[in-house]
Design an enzyme around this catalytic site. Structure first.
Site, mmCIF file in Angstrom:
data_model
loop_
_atom_site.group_PDB
_atom_site.id
_atom_site.type_symbol
_atom_site.label_atom_id
_atom_site.label_comp_id
_atom_site.label_asym_id
_atom_site.label_seq_id
_atom_site.Cartn_x
_atom_site.Cartn_y
_atom_site.Cartn_z
ATOM 1 C CE1 TYR A 96 -3.777 2.431 0.931
ATOM 2 C CE2 TYR A 96 -2.061 3.467 2.255
ATOM 3 C CZ TYR A 96 -3.306 3.513 1.659
ATOM 4 O OH TYR A 96 -4.078 4.641 1.774
ATOM 5 C CD GLU A 122 -6.004 4.588 -1.189
ATOM 6 O OE1 GLU A 122 -6.091 4.723 0.035
ATOM 7 O OE2 GLU A 122 -6.969 4.296 -1.916
#
Ligand code: GDP
Ligand code: MN
Length: 388
Positions: free
Chosen positions: A108, A196
């Site tokens: 992530y 993101e």
């Protein structure tokens, strides 16, 4: 402003971030053609402005082009329900067809703004993938935060710390440096409030690829981001918010049931606070602005009433540049046209307040008046509670 995954990936690709090869499709036939070009396994991904698609069945692997066509046929035109769409779901109008990758690890990596430290923050986790929200909740320490000194920008030493936290080996370090710095360049150059990548994958053949991408753009920068402005998908946006934007009204829909019409952002926020304070819940933020004329007020009132959850309206106007009588005229006209039956409480103060109040009195509308904000909020909350 939100954009779709395929658009975010196109931007990242321009900035040198590796993304899987693929194209969006609006029909099963087109999805099949794209899959034929790719050859081999593909992934078909619903394009909606909400995440959690994996969990909702909106990300599906296909062994070949005919299966891709079948899956696209199932997704397109259907409402997809994910943990982020709410129970009503979101209509799928496009799918992204991409070459499927063999995933070795899911990381992530995200960049956003941190208000507390007034800096940019990079968030990184070795446990990326569909359970990141749960992870943030249960094991927040597994998401590492790196606060970036904005004067320095994203220096390599920051990125090496991230690589260490993510257990990126020597072999992948150069590509990780590249990916992180390219994501940061995107964030700055495109005026993002969020970039993101979840997951950023390590593939079976040891490459780093952005398997998913989410980008939010600061609305205030759209005047200098014409390419991004062109990516706007009005069908994905709240129709009332869109209508408000087209009329240059600043309107944000909220969860409550008391519609608010106020001039000035500060007064609008104070009004919402006051409603909460006396036990109610505002249905919206609405700033009609300083230059409100009768049409604008009428438009604002219509937008406000377009929300079926609204059970009462609080009008709080301080007549400075805008005159109270104009506001009163606009409200009375709009309420009459809309055959308004819900309770309305008005607090008017300032320029031409007497004329304004007189207009309300003469109208046949069931309007209550209040002399200050607390009284106004108390009255509307009580009326709404009594009515329900
Ligand atoms: P989201 O659920 O809306 O965030 O959608 P993502 O694009 O992140 O996809 C969800 C999950 O689907 C990923 O975390 C992967 O596990 C899986 N997935 C997506 N694309 C591929 C692929 O090309 N190959 C494999 N094996 N899994 C994939
Ligand atoms: Mn994702």
């Amino acid at each position: 402003m939100k954009i779709h995954e395929y658009q975010a990936k196109a931007i990242l690709h321009d900035f040198g971030v590796p993304v899987p090869f693929g194209h969006p499709a609006t029909t099963p036939e087109l999805a099949e053609k794209i899959a034929e070009k790719i050859t081999g396994r593909v992934v078909v991904k619903a394009q909606i402005h909400a995440g959690g698609r994996g969990k909702g069945g909106g990300v599906r692997l296909a062994e070949d082009a005919s299966e891709a066509k079948k899956i696209a046929g199932e997704l397109l035109g259907q409402k997809l329900v994910t943990p982020q769409t709410g129970p009503e779901g979101s209509l799928v109008r496009q799918v992204l067809v991409e070459r499927a990758l063999e995933i070795h690890r899911e990381l992530y990596l995200a960049i956003t703004l941190d208000r507390e430290t007034a800096s940019q923050v990079v968030m990184a986790s070795a446990a990326g993938g569909v359970d990141i929200e749960e992870l943030a909740h249960l094991h927040p320490q597994k998401i590492h935060r790196f606060f970036i000194d904005t004067a320095l920008g994203l220096r390599p030493f920051y990125v090496r710390r991230m690589a260490h936290a993510l257990k990126i080996g020597k072999q992948l370090l150069p590509s990780f440096l590249q990916v992180a710095s390219n994501l940061y360049s995107t964030f700055i150059a495109r005026d993002c409030s969020l970039v993101e990548v979840n997951p950023l994958v390590v593939t079976g053949d040891h490459r780093l690829v952005a398997l998913d991408a989410k980008i939010l753009i600061d609305d205030n920068s759209l005047f200098r981001q014409p390419e991004i402005e062109a990516m706007r998908d009005p069908e994905e946006e709240d129709s009332l918010e869109r209508e408000a934007m087209e009329s240059h009204l600043s309107y944000i829909r909220l969860e409550g049931n008391i519609g608010c019409m106020v001039n000035g952002a500060g007064l609008a926020m104070a009004t919402m606070d006051m409603i909460q304070h006396v036990g109610g819940a505002p249905a919206n933020f609405l700033d009609v602005g300083g230059a409100a004329d009768v049409e604008r007020i009428e438009k604002a009132f219509r937008i406000l009433m377009g929300d079926s959850r609204v059970r009462g309206v609080l009008i709080n106007i301080f007549g400075g540049i805008v005159r109270c009588d104009r506001v009163a005229e606009g409200v009375v006209e709009a309420a009459a046209k809309l055959k308004m039956v819900l309770p309305i409480v008005v607090r008017l103060e300032g320029t031409n307040v007497k004329e304004g109040r007189a207009i309300f009195r003469k109208s046949k509308l069931a309007i209550e008046t209040a002399s200050d904000m607390l009284e106004a909020a108390t009255k509307i909350v009580r009326s709404v509670q009594e009515a329900s």
